[in-house]
Design an enzyme around this catalytic site. Structure first.
Site, PDB file in Angstrom:
ATOM      1  N   LYS A  37      -2.983  -8.173 -32.644  1.00  0.00           N
ATOM      2  CA  LYS A  37      -1.515  -8.060 -32.587  1.00  0.00           C
ATOM      3  C   LYS A  37      -1.224  -6.690 -31.979  1.00  0.00           C
ATOM      4  O   LYS A  37      -0.512  -5.855 -32.563  1.00  0.00           O
ATOM      5  CB  LYS A  37      -0.950  -8.213 -34.014  1.00  0.00           C
ATOM      6  CG  LYS A  37       0.546  -8.321 -34.091  1.00  0.00           C
ATOM      7  CD  LYS A  37       1.088  -9.655 -33.643  1.00  0.00           C
ATOM      8  CE  LYS A  37       2.599  -9.651 -33.675  1.00  0.00           C
ATOM      9  NZ  LYS A  37       3.209 -10.787 -32.967  1.00  0.00           N
ATOM     10  N   ASP A  61      -8.852 -15.113 -41.407  1.00  0.00           N
ATOM     11  CA  ASP A  61      -8.668 -15.906 -42.622  1.00  0.00           C
ATOM     12  C   ASP A  61      -7.744 -17.082 -42.312  1.00  0.00           C
ATOM     13  O   ASP A  61      -8.030 -18.247 -42.629  1.00  0.00           O
ATOM     14  CB  ASP A  61      -8.047 -14.986 -43.689  1.00  0.00           C
ATOM     15  CG  ASP A  61      -8.033 -15.615 -45.062  1.00  0.00           C
ATOM     16  OD1 ASP A  61      -8.511 -16.750 -45.196  1.00  0.00           O
ATOM     17  OD2 ASP A  61      -7.537 -14.964 -45.998  1.00  0.00           O
ATOM     18  N   TYR A 107      -7.289  -6.164 -46.206  1.00  0.00           N
ATOM     19  CA  TYR A 107      -7.779  -6.623 -47.509  1.00  0.00           C
ATOM     20  C   TYR A 107      -8.504  -5.517 -48.274  1.00  0.00           C
ATOM     21  O   TYR A 107      -8.649  -5.591 -49.480  1.00  0.00           O
ATOM     22  CB  TYR A 107      -8.736  -7.814 -47.347  1.00  0.00           C
ATOM     23  CG  TYR A 107      -8.075  -9.095 -46.871  1.00  0.00           C
ATOM     24  CD1 TYR A 107      -6.693  -9.224 -46.858  1.00  0.00           C
ATOM     25  CD2 TYR A 107      -8.829 -10.173 -46.450  1.00  0.00           C
ATOM     26  CE1 TYR A 107      -6.085 -10.381 -46.426  1.00  0.00           C
ATOM     27  CE2 TYR A 107      -8.226 -11.346 -46.018  1.00  0.00           C
ATOM     28  CZ  TYR A 107      -6.851 -11.444 -46.003  1.00  0.00           C
ATOM     29  OH  TYR A 107      -6.251 -12.597 -45.580  1.00  0.00           O
ATOM     30  N   ASP A 128      -0.078 -14.591 -32.873  1.00  0.00           N
ATOM     31  CA  ASP A 128       0.956 -15.633 -32.983  1.00  0.00           C
ATOM     32  C   ASP A 128       0.752 -16.681 -31.893  1.00  0.00           C
ATOM     33  O   ASP A 128       0.862 -17.892 -32.128  1.00  0.00           O
ATOM     34  CB  ASP A 128       2.364 -15.033 -32.935  1.00  0.00           C
ATOM     35  CG  ASP A 128       2.518 -13.937 -31.898  1.00  0.00           C
ATOM     36  OD1 ASP A 128       1.495 -13.433 -31.384  1.00  0.00           O
ATOM     37  OD2 ASP A 128       3.663 -13.578 -31.564  1.00  0.00           O
ATOM     38  N   ASP A 134      -8.886 -21.306 -41.060  1.00  0.00           N
ATOM     39  CA  ASP A 134      -8.422 -22.478 -41.817  1.00  0.00           C
ATOM     40  C   ASP A 134      -7.660 -23.439 -40.901  1.00  0.00           C
ATOM     41  O   ASP A 134      -7.819 -24.648 -40.984  1.00  0.00           O
ATOM     42  CB  ASP A 134      -7.503 -22.054 -42.967  1.00  0.00           C
ATOM     43  CG  ASP A 134      -8.275 -21.867 -44.262  1.00  0.00           C
ATOM     44  OD1 ASP A 134      -9.516 -21.778 -44.192  1.00  0.00           O
ATOM     45  OD2 ASP A 134      -7.647 -21.810 -45.333  1.00  0.00           O
TER      46      ASP A 134
END
Ligand code: NAD
Length: 361
Positions: free
Chosen positions: A194, A250, A138, A226, A254
């Site tokens: 990852k 992020d 980001y 994942d 959620d």
């Protein structure tokens, strides 16, 4: 305990008023609480043409903690991006150097039917997601849209993490795992990355593993993002603290918050290096129900409990607030968003009063 109170927009002032009622209980008991209000978001723009007025940022910087309602409203949608309410939020997080974002996903047994997952999968769920907030793809440079030699356009971003960025958030993660384990023993921390594909993640894993040596009583595991996304809906109770970077956090935070089903119940904290923090509910300003005494104030009240735990190290007060919220639910008291069909509903104010009454009992 100097607390900056920033109600913001929409339902912000209503839900903050309930949290302030709770603070007043502890003030009445002699806690040295000092509260000061300032505008942010649309309210900041209305007051001085800026979603984060200078005085508001100064107050936040001079306070030990910040309690924020929510920002945003339809009337500000046509403003240029730099003046939109959400910019106030991004700028205050940056201005306070908040790099660690904590979002608990806790399922109250009384609300088990609000989850879309079967009760036997989610009952007893109690996860803390710790997301790094200031680094990663980001913020990495370079980024942009360029034209390749072939003439084709290409969009690109850069994923980066420095060692110090990983270390400081890893320390927060291990300390939270210890705090949650309490006197009883072993904490559990799962670092999500990852590392099978990304060099940044390989480095993340290496640094987290080094930091772990300083916390021998915390059990560290690693998981690919994942798989973590899958495990969160398959068997979410296997997790205690999840530590992850900005983009993975992020998405996973959620996902995890929705395991509990109700947005009006979700608190959050964002901390700096000295545990100064900004505390706010996860939901937005809900303009559709603003001013109607319909909003659920519990996410904001639970954010206050997090403030007592993480900034002020007042575990007893944090637990008294959380127990009061639990008692209120046990009594069958519900705002509209968490009421099952056929249940009586109470308003924002009455819910605040009920929590205050439960603290006193
Ligand atoms: P929202 O979270 O405000 O509302 C989504 C839905 O959930 C609405 O139906 C709303 O009525 C309901 N809801 C939210 N909080 C509730 C509560 N405490 N009690 C009962 N019901 C509740 O999200 P949105 O509608 O996408 O956004 C509205 C505004 O909020 C926008 O301007 C957006 O930019 C802003 N926003 C702010 C924040 C923040 O301040 N942290 C976060 C998200 C969105």
């Amino acid at each position: 305990m100097k607390i900056a109170i920033l109600p913001g927009d929409g339902i912000g002032p209503e839900i903050i008023a309930q949290a302030v009622k709770v603070l007043k209980v502890f003030q009445g008991e002699g806690q040295p609480l000092e509260l000061e209000y300032a505008p942010i978001g649309g309210a900041g723009y209305d007051a001085s043409g800026d979603p984060l007025p200078e005085d508001t940022l100064r107050l936040a910087q001079q306070s030990d903690a910040v309690l924020l309602g929510a920002v945003g409203g339809y009337q500000y949608d046509s403003l240029p991006r730099s003046l939109r309410p959400e910019q106030g939020l991004l700028r205050i997080r940056k201005g306070l150097n908040l790099f660690a974002n904590l979002r608990p996903a806790l399922l109250y047994p009384e609300l088990a039917s609000a989850s879309t997952l079967r009760p036997e999968v989610v009952s007893g769920l109690d996860i803390m997601i710790l997301r790094e907030l200031t680094g990663d793809i980001y913020f990495g440079q370079p980024r942009g849209i360029r034209i390749l030699d072939s003439g084709e356009r290409q969009g690109f971003d850069t994923m980066t993490y420095t060692e110090s960025e990983i270390r400081r958030v890893a320390h927060v993660g291990f300390q939270i795992a210890l705090k949650r384990a309490g006197a009883s023993g072993t904490g559990k921390l799962c670092s999500v990355d990852k590392a099978n594909v990304l060099d940044t993640s390989m480095f993340w894993r290496e640094v987290v593993t080094e930091v772990a040596k300083e916390y021998p009583s915390v059990e560290l595991s690693h998981m690919y993002v994942d798989n973590a996304a899958m495990q969160l809906v398959r068997a979410p109770r296997q997790f205690d603290v999840i530590l992850t970077g900005n983009i993975f956090g992020d998405i996973l935070s959620d996902e995890a918050s929705m395991l509990t089903g109700s947005i009006g119940m979700l608190p959050s904290a964002s901390l700096d290096a000295s545990n100064k923090g900004l505390y706010e509910p996860c939901h937005g300003s809900a303009p559709d129900i603003a001013g109607k005494d319909l909003a659920n104030p519990l996410a904001t009240i639970l954010s206050l409990a997090m403030m007592m735990r993480y900034t002020f190290s007042c575990e007893d007060i944090a637990q008294r607030i959380e127990t009061a919220v639990r008692k209120t639910l046990q009594l069958g008291l519900r705002t509209a968003d968490i009421a099952e069909p056929g249940m009586d509903r109470i308003g924002t104010n009455a819910m605040g009063d009920a929590v205050v009454a439960a603290i006193a009992n």
